[in-house]
Design a protein around this motif. Structure first.
Motif, PDB file in Angstrom:
ATOM      1  N   GLY A   8       0.860  -1.185   0.000  1.00 56.25           N
ATOM      2  CA  GLY A   8       0.000   0.000   0.000  1.00 56.25           C
ATOM      3  C   GLY A   8       0.887   1.222   0.000  1.00 56.25           C
ATOM      4  N   GLY A   9       0.320   2.353  -0.316  1.00 59.24           N
ATOM      5  CA  GLY A   9       1.095   3.595  -0.345  1.00 59.24           C
ATOM      6  C   GLY A   9       1.499   4.033   1.054  1.00 59.24           C
ATOM      7  N   ILE A  10       2.369   5.018   1.103  1.00 60.89           N
ATOM      8  CA  ILE A  10       2.808   5.540   2.398  1.00 60.89           C
ATOM      9  C   ILE A  10       1.586   5.994   3.212  1.00 60.89           C
ATOM     10  N   GLY A  11       1.549   5.568   4.467  1.00 57.18           N
ATOM     11  CA  GLY A  11       0.469   5.986   5.363  1.00 57.18           C
ATOM     12  C   GLY A  11      -0.875   5.325   5.114  1.00 57.18           C
ATOM     13  N   SER A  12      -0.913   4.316   4.237  1.00 53.75           N
ATOM     14  CA  SER A  12      -2.209   3.689   3.935  1.00 53.75           C
ATOM     15  C   SER A  12      -2.689   2.816   5.098  1.00 53.75           C
ATOM     16  N   GLY A  13      -1.746   2.298   5.890  1.00 55.08           N
ATOM     17  CA  GLY A  13      -2.125   1.472   7.036  1.00 55.08           C
ATOM     18  C   GLY A  13      -1.513   0.079   7.034  1.00 55.08           C
ATOM     19  N   LYS A  14      -0.403  -0.094   6.325  1.00 58.37           N
ATOM     20  CA  LYS A  14       0.233  -1.430   6.238  1.00 58.37           C
ATOM     21  C   LYS A  14       0.633  -1.946   7.619  1.00 58.37           C
ATOM     22  N   THR A  15       1.300  -1.093   8.400  1.00 64.08           N
ATOM     23  CA  THR A  15       1.780  -1.531   9.708  1.00 64.08           C
ATOM     24  C   THR A  15       0.602  -1.855  10.630  1.00 64.08           C
ATOM     25  N   THR A  16      -0.433  -1.028  10.538  1.00 64.24           N
ATOM     26  CA  THR A  16      -1.638  -1.260  11.351  1.00 64.24           C
ATOM     27  C   THR A  16      -2.231  -2.640  11.021  1.00 64.24           C
ATOM     28  N   ILE A  17      -2.324  -2.947   9.734  1.00 61.96           N
ATOM     29  CA  ILE A  17      -2.877  -4.249   9.308  1.00 61.96           C
ATOM     30  C   ILE A  17      -1.924  -5.380   9.699  1.00 61.96           C
ATOM     31  N   ALA A  31       9.589  -5.160   5.299  1.00 58.97           N
ATOM     32  CA  ALA A  31      10.690  -4.696   4.443  1.00 58.97           C
ATOM     33  C   ALA A  31      11.255  -3.345   4.908  1.00 58.97           C
ATOM     34  N   ASP A  32      10.394  -2.458   5.437  1.00 59.74           N
ATOM     35  CA  ASP A  32      10.897  -1.165   5.937  1.00 59.74           C
ATOM     36  C   ASP A  32      11.887  -1.390   7.081  1.00 59.74           C
ATOM     37  N   GLU A  33      11.523  -2.326   7.963  1.00 62.26           N
ATOM     38  CA  GLU A  33      12.380  -2.631   9.121  1.00 62.26           C
ATOM     39  C   GLU A  33      13.723  -3.200   8.620  1.00 62.26           C
ATOM     40  N   GLU A 138      -2.735  13.285   5.266  1.00 60.34           N
ATOM     41  CA  GLU A 138      -3.141  13.681   6.625  1.00 60.34           C
ATOM     42  C   GLU A 138      -2.442  12.813   7.672  1.00 60.34           C
ATOM     43  N   ARG A 139      -2.480  11.490   7.454  1.00 61.03           N
ATOM     44  CA  ARG A 139      -1.918  10.563   8.450  1.00 61.03           C
ATOM     45  C   ARG A 139      -0.421  10.723   8.593  1.00 61.03           C
ATOM     46  N   VAL A 140       0.281  10.811   7.462  1.00 62.88           N
ATOM     47  CA  VAL A 140       1.746  10.871   7.525  1.00 62.88           C
ATOM     48  C   VAL A 140       2.203  12.219   8.082  1.00 62.88           C
ATOM     49  N   LYS A 142       0.679  13.994  10.176  1.00 65.31           N
ATOM     50  CA  LYS A 142       0.412  13.972  11.618  1.00 65.31           C
ATOM     51  C   LYS A 142       1.419  13.075  12.345  1.00 65.31           C
ATOM     52  N   ARG A 143       1.632  11.878  11.799  1.00 69.15           N
ATOM     53  CA  ARG A 143       2.500  10.901  12.468  1.00 69.15           C
ATOM     54  C   ARG A 143       3.964  11.321  12.474  1.00 69.15           C
ATOM     55  N   ASP A 144       4.460  11.745  11.308  1.00 71.48           N
ATOM     56  CA  ASP A 144       5.904  12.017  11.175  1.00 71.48           C
ATOM     57  C   ASP A 144       6.229  13.502  11.209  1.00 71.48           C
ATOM     58  N   GLY A 173      -9.988  -1.821   2.447  1.00 66.87           N
ATOM     59  CA  GLY A 173     -10.217  -0.379   2.370  1.00 66.87           C
ATOM     60  C   GLY A 173     -10.058   0.204   3.762  1.00 66.87           C
ATOM     61  N   ASN A 174      -9.009   1.019   3.923  1.00 72.32           N
ATOM     62  CA  ASN A 174      -8.761   1.615   5.253  1.00 72.32           C
ATOM     63  C   ASN A 174      -9.009   3.112   5.164  1.00 72.32           C
ATOM     64  N   THR A 175     -10.261   3.441   4.885  1.00 73.89           N
ATOM     65  CA  THR A 175     -10.568   4.840   4.577  1.00 73.89           C
ATOM     66  C   THR A 175     -10.932   5.661   5.799  1.00 73.89           C
ATOM     67  N   SER A 176     -11.514   5.029   6.789  1.00 72.26           N
ATOM     68  CA  SER A 176     -11.942   5.818   7.945  1.00 72.26           C
ATOM     69  C   SER A 176     -11.547   5.111   9.228  1.00 72.26           C
ATOM     70  N   SER A 177     -11.758   5.799  10.344  1.00 76.49           N
ATOM     71  CA  SER A 177     -11.342   5.200  11.622  1.00 76.49           C
ATOM     72  C   SER A 177     -12.233   3.996  11.959  1.00 76.49           C
ATOM     73  N   ASP A 178     -13.436   3.924  11.345  1.00 78.39           N
ATOM     74  CA  ASP A 178     -14.307   2.783  11.638  1.00 78.39           C
ATOM     75  C   ASP A 178     -14.320   1.781  10.468  1.00 78.39           C
ATOM     76  N   MET A 180     -13.393  -1.141  10.484  1.00 80.50           N
ATOM     77  CA  MET A 180     -13.554  -2.510  11.007  1.00 80.50           C
ATOM     78  C   MET A 180     -12.398  -3.402  10.534  1.00 80.50           C
ATOM     79  N   LEU A 181     -11.200  -2.911  10.771  1.00 76.62           N
ATOM     80  CA  LEU A 181     -10.011  -3.586  10.262  1.00 76.62           C
ATOM     81  C   LEU A 181      -9.851  -4.994  10.828  1.00 76.62           C
ATOM     82  N   ALA A 182     -10.105  -5.130  12.146  1.00 78.53           N
ATOM     83  CA  ALA A 182      -9.890  -6.438  12.782  1.00 78.53           C
ATOM     84  C   ALA A 182     -10.781  -7.495  12.127  1.00 78.53           C
TER      85      ALA A 182
HETATM   86  N1  LIG Z   1      -8.224   3.541  10.038  1.00 77.44           N
HETATM   87  C1  LIG Z   1      -7.418   4.443  10.599  1.00 77.44           C
HETATM   88  N2  LIG Z   1      -7.928   5.492  11.267  1.00 77.44           N
HETATM   89  C2  LIG Z   1      -7.133   6.423  11.837  1.00 77.44           C
HETATM   90  N3  LIG Z   1      -5.785   6.397  11.815  1.00 77.44           N
HETATM   91  C3  LIG Z   1      -5.217   5.374  11.153  1.00 77.44           C
HETATM   92  C4  LIG Z   1      -5.994   4.340  10.519  1.00 77.44           C
HETATM   93  N4  LIG Z   1      -5.135   3.463   9.952  1.00 77.44           N
HETATM   94  C5  LIG Z   1      -3.888   3.909  10.211  1.00 77.44           C
HETATM   95  N5  LIG Z   1      -3.930   5.054  10.935  1.00 77.44           N
HETATM   96  C6  LIG Z   1      -2.786   5.865  11.406  1.00 77.44           C
HETATM   97  O1  LIG Z   1      -2.176   6.400  10.244  1.00 77.44           O
HETATM   98  C7  LIG Z   1      -0.748   6.340  10.355  1.00 77.44           C
HETATM   99  C8  LIG Z   1      -0.191   5.485   9.224  1.00 77.44           C
HETATM  100  O2  LIG Z   1      -0.556   4.122   9.428  1.00 77.44           O
HETATM  101  P1  LIG Z   1       0.521   2.957   9.284  1.00 77.44           P
HETATM  102  O3  LIG Z   1       1.776   3.306   9.999  1.00 77.44           O
HETATM  103  O4  LIG Z   1      -0.161   1.669   9.666  1.00 77.44           O
HETATM  104  O5  LIG Z   1       0.715   3.051   7.713  1.00 77.44           O
HETATM  105  P2  LIG Z   1       1.871   2.460   6.801  1.00 77.44           P
HETATM  106  O6  LIG Z   1       1.232   2.150   5.496  1.00 77.44           O
HETATM  107  O7  LIG Z   1       2.567   1.348   7.518  1.00 77.44           O
HETATM  108  O8  LIG Z   1       2.840   3.720   6.675  1.00 77.44           O
HETATM  109  P3  LIG Z   1       4.332   3.805   6.048  1.00 77.44           P
HETATM  110  O9  LIG Z   1       4.187   3.569   4.575  1.00 77.44           O
HETATM  111  O10 LIG Z   1       4.774   5.190   6.339  1.00 77.44           O
HETATM  112  O11 LIG Z   1       5.178   2.773   6.734  1.00 77.44           O
HETATM  113  C9  LIG Z   1      -0.426   5.783  11.735  1.00 77.44           C
HETATM  114  O12 LIG Z   1      -0.205   6.848  12.616  1.00 77.44           O
HETATM  115  C10 LIG Z   1      -1.714   5.021  12.100  1.00 77.44           C
HETATM  116  O13 LIG Z   1      -1.906   4.959  13.478  1.00 77.44           O
END
Ligand SMILES: Nc1ncnc2c1ncn2[C@@H]1O[C@H](COP(=O)(O)OP(=O)(O)OP(=O)(O)O)[C@@H](O)[C@H]1O
Ligand SMILES: CC(C)(COP(=O)(O)OP(=O)(O)OC[C@H]1O[C@@H](n2cnc3c(N)ncnc32)[C@H](O)[C@@H]1O)[C@@H](O)C(=O)NCCC(=O)NCCS
Length: 201
Positions: A8-17, A31-33, A138-140, A142-144, A173-178, A180-182
């Motif tokens: 997925g693209g940067i900040g899409s939520g790969k690590t979260t998943i 791979a990032d690690e 927005e996510r990146v 904020k995070r970085d 699809g990780n578009t919103s905070s809800d 239902m990723l789990a």
């Molecule tokens: N569904 C969501 N709702 C709100 N915040 C989210 C959601 N999914 C991910 N985030 C947040 O968005 C940021 C990016 O998510 P994550 O680190 O999982 O993405 P990534 O694809 O691994 O990023 P990178 O490509 O930079 O390694 C994190 O701060 C994470 O907590």
């Protein structure tokens, strides 16, 4: 063993998943690690980088100056290729080694550049995590605490959502905070366990 490429693209939520799969005791290779490990101080890759880019990308403590390198490669495609030519073969080797040491039904290999690099052939199946570009930014940001301009430059250097989705066997699809990723992960976990029992995945 069934190998699932998570991308997925940067900040899409790969690590979260990936973390959700890890909670289900699925081995995760990131791979990032690995890309960080292979350029650790004292490594052959860091010496190659010093030689290819000069001291301007080496921090005072002898480690890779990640911020300087980021600014450099996302402004100049040729520099980006030069870095990738040093780092990617080592990341690939390390992934292969780690996969060989695993004893599991399936594993997750999290590779941001699965579509863009030659690493797609390391996996049997591709899981794409997708969200709108504005959400990524927005996510990146904020995070970085990165400037929007550099985040856009990174996104522009990566495959498009459409290119990634064209390669996807599975999509989250990780578009919103809800989102239902789990639950989405649990369903895929059951599918991957099922597929891993078959020999024709
Ligand atoms: N569904 C969501 N709702 C709100 N915040 C989210 C959601 N999914 C991910 N985030 C947040 O968005 C940021 C990016 O998510 P994550 O680190 O999982 O993405 P990534 O694809 O691994 O990023 P990178 O490509 O930079 O390694 C994190 O701060 C994470 O907590
Ligand atoms: C440029 C560097 C120093 C910036 O380090 P930083 O700690 O800020 O970022 P990190 O490594 O955690 O990567 C974060 C995200 O940036 C994106 N990204 C990283 N490298 C690249 C690249 N070569 N091309 C496109 N996007 C990239 C990915 O979405 C990745 O998930 C670093 O990303 C790097 O060394 N990149 C080259 C190695 C590489 O291609 N890694 C990707 C995995 S193989």
């Amino acid at each position: 063993m069934l190998k699932i490429g998570l991308t997925g693209g940067i900040g899409s939520g790969k690590t979260t998943i990936a973390n959700l799969f890890a909670e289900l005791n699925v081995p995760v290779i990131d791979a990032d690690e690995i890309a960080r490990e292979v350029v650790a101080p004292g490594s052959q890759a860091l010496e190659q980088i010093r030689h290819a880019f000069s001291e301007r990308v080496i921090a005072d403590d002898g480690s890779l100056d990640r911020s300087a390198m980021r600014e450099l490669i996302f402004a100049d495609t040729e520099q980006k290729r030069k870095l990738e030519a040093i780092v990617h073969p080592k990341v690939r080797q390390s992934i292969l080694k780690r996969v060989a040491s695993l004893d599991a039904s399936y594993c997750i290999i999290c590779v941001p550049l699965l579509v863009e690099s030659s690493m797609a052939n390391l996996v049997d199946r591709v899981l794409v995590v997708d969200c709108p570009v504005e959400t990524q930014i927005e996510r990146v940001a904020k995070r970085d605490r990165l400037d929007e301009k550099i985040v856009r430059a990174i996104i522009d250097s990566q495959a498009t959502r459409e290119q990634r989705k064209a390669l996807a066997n599975d999509l989250i699809g990780n578009t919103s905070s809800d989102s239902m990723l789990a639950e989405q992960v649990k369903k895929l976990h059951n599918l991957y366990l099922y597929l891993s029992k078959r020999q024709d995945f």
